[in-house]
Design a protein around this motif. Structure first.
Motif, PDB file in Angstrom:
ATOM      1  N   GLY A  63       0.805  -1.214   0.000  1.00 25.33           N
ATOM      2  CA  GLY A  63       0.000   0.000   0.000  1.00 25.33           C
ATOM      3  C   GLY A  63       0.837   1.263   0.000  1.00 25.33           C
ATOM      4  N   TRP A  65       0.616   5.033   1.487  1.00 29.04           N
ATOM      5  CA  TRP A  65      -0.032   5.984   2.384  1.00 29.04           C
ATOM      6  C   TRP A  65       0.286   7.398   1.908  1.00 29.04           C
ATOM      7  CZ3 TRP A  65       0.508   1.120   3.891  1.00 29.04           C
ATOM      8  CH2 TRP A  65      -0.332   0.592   4.881  1.00 29.04           C
ATOM      9  N   GLU A  75      -4.601   7.242  -7.176  1.00 25.39           N
ATOM     10  CA  GLU A  75      -5.496   6.217  -7.707  1.00 25.39           C
ATOM     11  C   GLU A  75      -5.201   5.942  -9.175  1.00 25.39           C
ATOM     12  OE1 GLU A  75      -9.273   7.883  -6.779  1.00 25.39           O
ATOM     13  OE2 GLU A  75      -9.424   6.905  -4.814  1.00 25.39           O
ATOM     14  N   TYR A  83      -0.127  -2.098  -5.977  1.00 26.55           N
ATOM     15  CA  TYR A  83      -0.239  -1.337  -4.744  1.00 26.55           C
ATOM     16  C   TYR A  83      -1.642  -0.743  -4.617  1.00 26.55           C
ATOM     17  CZ  TYR A  83       4.870  -1.441  -4.373  1.00 26.55           C
ATOM     18  OH  TYR A  83       6.176  -1.841  -4.269  1.00 26.55           O
ATOM     19  N   GLU A  84      -2.106  -0.625  -3.384  1.00 26.75           N
ATOM     20  CA  GLU A  84      -3.376   0.018  -3.095  1.00 26.75           C
ATOM     21  C   GLU A  84      -3.129   1.381  -2.458  1.00 26.75           C
ATOM     22  OE1 GLU A  84      -6.008  -2.371  -0.736  1.00 26.75           O
ATOM     23  OE2 GLU A  84      -5.371  -4.235  -1.702  1.00 26.75           O
ATOM     24  N   VAL A  86      -3.860   3.955   0.388  1.00 25.95           N
ATOM     25  CA  VAL A  86      -4.372   4.053   1.752  1.00 25.95           C
ATOM     26  C   VAL A  86      -4.429   5.546   2.083  1.00 25.95           C
ATOM     27  CG1 VAL A  86      -4.112   3.374   4.154  1.00 25.95           C
ATOM     28  CG2 VAL A  86      -3.273   1.866   2.331  1.00 25.95           C
ATOM     29  N   LYS A  87      -5.621   6.046   2.302  1.00 28.87           N
ATOM     30  CA  LYS A  87      -5.812   7.481   2.494  1.00 28.87           C
ATOM     31  C   LYS A  87      -5.512   7.886   3.935  1.00 28.87           C
ATOM     32  CE  LYS A  87      -9.360   7.790  -1.108  1.00 28.87           C
ATOM     33  NZ  LYS A  87     -10.753   8.189  -1.443  1.00 28.87           N
ATOM     34  N   LYS A  89      -5.765   9.934   7.164  1.00 31.37           N
ATOM     35  CA  LYS A  89      -6.811  10.740   7.788  1.00 31.37           C
ATOM     36  C   LYS A  89      -6.250  12.090   8.232  1.00 31.37           C
ATOM     37  CE  LYS A  89      -9.298   6.653   9.539  1.00 31.37           C
ATOM     38  NZ  LYS A  89      -8.337   5.656   9.030  1.00 31.37           N
ATOM     39  N   GLU A  95       0.585   7.045   9.925  1.00 30.75           N
ATOM     40  CA  GLU A  95      -0.512   6.164  10.330  1.00 30.75           C
ATOM     41  C   GLU A  95      -0.238   4.702   9.986  1.00 30.75           C
ATOM     42  OE1 GLU A  95      -4.051   7.838   8.606  1.00 30.75           O
ATOM     43  OE2 GLU A  95      -3.863   9.713   9.716  1.00 30.75           O
ATOM     44  N   TYR A  96       0.723   4.467   9.110  1.00 28.88           N
ATOM     45  CA  TYR A  96       1.051   3.085   8.760  1.00 28.88           C
ATOM     46  C   TYR A  96       1.681   2.338   9.939  1.00 28.88           C
ATOM     47  CZ  TYR A  96       5.580   5.343   7.999  1.00 28.88           C
ATOM     48  OH  TYR A  96       6.727   6.077   8.149  1.00 28.88           O
ATOM     49  N   TRP A  99      -1.020   0.503  11.481  1.00 29.44           N
ATOM     50  CA  TRP A  99      -1.380  -0.609  10.603  1.00 29.44           C
ATOM     51  C   TRP A  99      -0.419  -1.777  10.809  1.00 29.44           C
ATOM     52  CZ3 TRP A  99       0.829  -3.526   6.780  1.00 29.44           C
ATOM     53  CH2 TRP A  99      -0.042  -4.299   5.993  1.00 29.44           C
TER      54      TRP A  99
END
Length: 591
Positions: A63, A65, A75, A83-84, A86-87, A89, A95-96, A99
């Motif tokens: 992912g 971030w 996107e 890879y995705e 991850v937004k 916040k 923030e990872y 995760w």
């Protein structure tokens, strides 16, 4: 190799070394915002080209971030990469780490290149992961699979004179040493390239848009060492450095120099601008004194020589922008103009100016929906023809000898809607409120930020980026320590600081509005309530009044706008042709 094949190769290396998660940061050993091509690992790995992002890879997930400025871009660029998105916040937060705590088993191993992560972030990761007995390991898998990686830049560098900088190198070193004494430190290690450039009156071409040189600096009680490739400098510049008390050492020697420091060293470092790998080289038993680099504070306060040079740069920039917007009007509908060709034309007008060195960042030129992307970057696929009705947003800047510019303007194209006119006017209100603000000494950026946002908040509108950033003197277009943002940054505004004011409104898929000027913090006077400050606007480019909804502006806001545009005309007119001056006079007509 495709991005999917690169991801597969990284996972194979992870498995071979029993690494459960691999973290790739957007950084170099100097923790720079803009990276030399050698360190652009994230674009290499997944195709994402935004300036802020972190990749996290496990055997079952990969992912990116990043924050809201880059959601749409990410996107698109991550499509088919493996890879995705991850937004984030909260922008600029790791923030990872949370995760990883949830995704990894007890006793797992997390690998990352210790040269490409800040001291502060690495220690935060270490302290968080230790809760689950997760270890961090120094690994560099990217170098293993990046077979055609370009080398480190070898561009020439140069010193600017005392007449240009306003202070000698030795005088600046004396100021830094005084700050170190106050902080109880006798040694100081500097990694950040703009701090080094300011301290040594050094400029170069190692990083796109930023006139800096790959280098490190070490200040000790008895000497000052500058670690860089001396082949980049002339013999005259080398002699000048030596005369100013600076010893040149090879760039690659920095780690060994840190390891050989006395064990009882009291050393000052900036944990946000020093990489973890070099921090680990400091002798055990060293007393680490952490804080913002003294040079960061010192260079934010422009001296009178620098301010005079900046004013000349603004004048040159204003002439180029006037010619560009006149060219746009004269040629619109008569020839094909795209976002890309418009950006190229603006760069050409800047290049005609005396003392122009280059752009200060990649021009953001977005028409309608593309203008709604705050950090839009033109690609072959996204490049739009500027045709029909709407708003054309141009955020651009130049590097001049000696000064750095950054400006955003929005040009109405054809017929604009009432919503576009209202958005434009509300953003302008925010700019004006910030620009004419009078505030007491001790005021911080988050206090100013709320005043700039108030006209938008009253309409239940907000924007996701900061309202303003510091800017360098023929240096980085983004510099600290001050900023104008919701973040509670503990830095007060002081006379001599140059900062942007750039509120915005972004309607995804429709249009974006941002209007930006650079302002100089100056004294305003005193009363029985203390000393007060205000801003002087430095940027010289008309603000288009064609689509303003005048009913949304108060009388004092209209007066500020008319006065500003009149000032623009008066200062630029002597440097324009008769036709250009006539055109600008009409643009600057009072409303």
């Amino acid at each position: 190799m495709t991005f999917v094949e690169k991801l597969q190769a990284l996972r194979q290396l992870m498995a071979a070394q029993k690494i459960d998660a691999y973290v790739i940061t957007a950084a170099d050993p100097h923790i720079s915002e803009y990276l030399p091509a050698h360190y652009k690992a994230i674009p290499f790995a997944c195709g994402f080209t935004g300036s802020a992002g972190t990749l996290v890879i496990t055997q079952g997930f990969a992912g990116l971030w990043t924050d809201s400025r880059y959601f749409t871009q990410a996107e698109t660029q991550l499509s088919g990469s493996g890879y995705e998105l991850v937004k984030l916040k909260v922008p600029h937060t790791p923030e990872y780490i949370d995760w990883l705590l949830q995704a990894l088993p007890k006793g797992a191993k997390v690998g990352f290149n210790h040269q490409l992560i800040t001291v502060g972030l690495a220690l935060e990761m270490q302290n968080s992961l230790i809760q689950r007995e997760i270890a961090i390991i120094d690994v560099d898998f990217i170098s293993t699979i990046w077979l055609d990686r370009v080398g480190l830049p070898k561009e020439n560098a140069f010193l600017i004179s005392e007449e240009a900088a306003g202070l000698t190198i030795s005088a600046k070193i004396k100021e830094v040493r005084a700050a170190l004494k106050i902080n109880g430190a006798d040694y100081h290690f500097i990694s950040s390239l703009d701090d080094i450039a300011w301290l040594f009156n050094l400029r170069g071409n190692d990083v796109d848009y930023n006139p800096v040189v790959l280098s490190f600096a070490l200040i000790t009680p008895v000497e000052v060492k500058l670690f860089m490739d001396k082949q980049k400098l002339t013999q005259t510049d080398i002699e000048t450095l030596n005369q100013q008390g600076v010893t040149l050492r090879p760039y690659a020697e920095v780690a060994e120099a840190l390891k050989n420091l006395p064990k009882a060293t009291q050393i000052f470092i900036d944990p946000k601008r020093t990489c973890f790998g070099l921090y680990e080289c400091l002798p055990s038993g060293s007393k680490i004194i952490s804080g913002i680099n003294p040079s960061t504070h010192l260079k934010s306060l422009k001296n009178s020589t620098e301010i005079n040079h900046i004013r000349r740069a603004m004048l040159n920039d204003g002439v180029a922008l006037t010619r560009f917007f006149k060219w746009m009007e004269d040629h619109f509908g008569k020839e094909k103009i795209t976002e890309w060709s418009a950006a190229e034309k603006l760069a050409a007008f800047r290049a005609e100016q005396t003392s122009f060195v280059g752009l200060s960042f990649n021009t953001i030129a977005g028409y309608n929906a593309n203008g709604a992307l705050p950090h839009y970057s033109i690609t072959a696929e996204s490049n739009q023809e500027i045709l029909g009705d709407g708003l054309f947003l141009v955020d651009s800047g130049g590097q001049y000898l000696y000064g750095t510019t950054d400006i955003t303007r929005v040009m109405p194209i054809g017929n604009c809607s009432s919503t576009q006119a209202d958005d434009y006017t509300l953003v302008l209100k925010g700019l004006i409120e910030g620009s004419k603000l009078i505030f007491p000494e001790g005021t911080k950026g988050y206090q100013i930020d709320s005043i700039c946002r108030k006209p938008l908040w009253e309409q239940a509108i907000n924007f996701g980026h900061g309202t303003g950033h510091g800017i360098g003197f023929f240096l980085n277009v983004h510099e600290g320590p001050q900023n104008i943002s919701p973040a509670n940054v503990d830095v007060v505004f002081k006379p001599g600081m140059v900062t942007s004011i750039e509120p915005g409104i972004y309607r995804p898929g429709k249009h974006g509005v941002r209007i930006e000027n650079l302002v100089l913090c100056i004294p305003k006077g005193s009363s029985e309530f203390g000393d007060f400050l205000t801003f002087e606007t430095l940027t010289l480019c008309f603000i288009d009044t064609a689509i303003i909804n005048k009913t949304l502006l108060a009388a004092d806001q209209i007066a500020w706008l008319n006065q500003y545009n009149q000032q623009v005309f008066e200062q630029l007119e002597p440097h324009l042709s008769i036709a250009e001056a006539r055109w600008l006079k009409e643009k600057c007509r009072s409303i």
